[in-house]
Enzyme design. Structure first.
Site: not given
Ligand code: GLN
Length: 495
Positions: A78, A159, A183
């Site tokens: 990532k 994400s 995410s």
């Molecule tokens: N979807 C959540 C956010 O936008 C979690 C994102 C994540 O886990 N990095 O904050």
């Protein structure tokens, strides 16, 4: 069999039997990337030359009898993990030209175990999002599509959408990901693969671009539960460079996958039965619990009374920490700088940050600075911290009676790339089942368990006690085996 069809475990075996070399395995994945990445956009940066050099070095090590736990295995990283000498963008324009001089601890551990890095996987900007549509490098497409509507392009979740799409499309045997509120688990569920967010502190955060430091955790995504277990073993462990990393032994997670669930007590939180939840998800959840009972576990209803406050609590705590963490992108020390002749320092900050950050990141910074501001700190941030403590206590009380908790991973299957984009609150609802584990610091695993009526994957989630990933893997593997999930996405290498 096409070399990209191996599971990670299968590839380890094939490499050790000598039926394939790492160079061949790596080349097959690079060919898949060359063919599919122009459409899927799962990778921001492909490091083909480096990957082949690493693969060659790995084959040489193997010939000399040196075989690491991930010797020769091609992975995606990532683009939130700093990689020495390889551009690391966090999906943001502000880090567009940032080439870290050092390696994150997690990626270094993978390299130490012999892994090969294919490139840097796309993500929502600074890991903020649930659809991988906020990346400065453009959106990622889910390799799956609806059976009766194959032309609608779907999101991979976020994400870690690039990591999940790459693994699902067989462009990598596994990938690193991070999870602040879901995410790892939500994109894994949307792409029909497995992914685990370990206990907070299990993996070092050193060298991972920070989003919300008290919630962020690294973890793997891969096509099977066992593959996740193998990767986590390599990624985890104490690191003196991260003061929140836990000085705990790292168990043999792959072995724990085979423990079974006989005699385990599985909690089913009644607060997770949401009004209006898709009937297919309710049915899959019921089915999962039945599979566990069939395998010798007992299921019991539990209550997590503060779970209903988890999402608003998360969306105060996470932006608050983000607004503070992102203060470092000021045009002076990292990446992009926008200035005009005669600009003073404040003008430099403002121009750089306005040009460098996308809309969602700016929204989070504004929410975060607001909830931390003098007049609202007590009403929002402090209150959220108190609710967070109650959410954690709910779990502690539940774990006095049960060994693990099973819930759906997401409230829906993958949605269209242009759906929910103008409604941040609808987008935030994606994380309803996942954020609690981050707020409480607990491990959570997403397992592909079935398909919806449109032929899209649906996942179940297993949440465990702190530092009890072993039970989580045992439950997850049992669900995986019972589900026998073998459906394939339409877009994939080797097809
Ligand atoms: N979807 C959540 C956010 O936008 C979690 C994102 C994540 O886990 N990095 O904050």
């Amino acid at each position: 069999m096409h070399p990209t069809d191996f599971t990670l475990r299968g590839a380890i075996d094939a490499l050790s039997e000598g039926t394939i070399s790492s160079v061949e395995l790596t080349q097959a994945h690079l060919d898949g990337i060359a063919k599919l990445n122009p459409r899927l956009n799962a990778f921001i940066t492909v490091t083909a030359e480096k990957a082949l050099a690493q693969a060659k070095a790995s084959d040489e090590r193997r010939a000399a009898g040196q075989v690491g736990a991930l010797e020769g295995i091609p992975l995606a990283i990532k683009d939130l993990f700093c990689t020495a000498g390889t551009r690391t963008t966090a999906g943001s324009r502000i880090l567009d030209s940032f080439v870290p001089p050092y390696e994150s601890t997690v990626s270094q551990k993978l390299l130490n175990d012999g892994a090969v890095f294919l490139g840097k996987a796309n993500l929502d900007e600074f890991a903020m999002g649930s659809s991988n549509t906020t990346s400065a490098s453009g959106p990622v497409e889910n390799p799956w599509s609806r059976a009766n509507d194959p032309d609608t392009r779907l999101v991979p979740g976020g994400s870690s959408g690039g990591s999940a799409a790459a693994v699902a499309a067989r462009l990598a045997l596994g990938a690193t990901a991070t999870d602040t509120g879901g995410s790892i688990r939500q994109p894994a569920a949307f792409c029909g693969i497995a992914g685990i967010k370990p206990t907070y502190g299990r993996c070092s955060r050193f060298g991972i671009v920070a989003f919300a430091s008290s919630l962020d955790q690294a973890g793997p995504v891969a096509r099977t539960v066992e593959d996740c277990a193998i990767l986590l073993k390599s990624m985890a462990g104490f690191d003196p460079k991260d003061s929140t990393s836990a000085d705990m032994p790292v168990p043999d997670f792959a072995k724990a996958c085979e423990r079974g669930v006989k005699g385990l007590r599985i909690g089913v939180p009644k607060e997770y039965r949401l009004d209006g939840m898709a009937p297919e998800i309710v049915a899959l959840w019921e089915q999962g619990l039945q599979w566990l009972r069939d395998a010798g576990a007992e299921t019991v209803e539990i209550s997590l009374p503060h779970a209903k406050y988890a999402l608003p609590t998360y969306y105060i705590v996470a932006p608050a920490e983000a607004s503070s963490n992102l203060a470092r992108y000021d045009g002076v020390r990292f990446g992009m700088r926008v200035t005009e002749p005669g600009s003073d320092l404040r003008d430099l900050y403002e121009r750089t940050r306005a040009a460098g950050f996308g809309a969602e990141v700016r929204r989070r910074i504004m929410i975060g600075t607001y909830v931390l501001s003098a007049g609202y700190y007590d009403a929002y941030y402090l209150k959220a911290q108190k609710v967070r403590a109650l959410i954690r206590r709910d779990f502690e009380q539940a774990y006095a009676d049960v060994d693990a908790i099973v819930t759906p991973a997401t409230p829906s299957a993958a949605f269209g790339m242009d759906e929910k984009q103008d409604d941040p609150v609808a987008m935030y609802l994606n994380d309803i089942f996942t954020v609690t584990a981050n707020l409480a610091g607990l491990p959570g695993l997403a397992v592909p368990a079935g398909l919806d009526g449109q032929g899209l994957p649906l996942g179940l989630q297993v949440i465990g006690r702190a530092f009890d990933e072993e039970t989580v893997f045992a439950v997850g593997r049992t669900l995986e085996r019972a589900a026998g999930f073998d459906a394939l996405p339409r877009l994939r290498a080797g097809a």
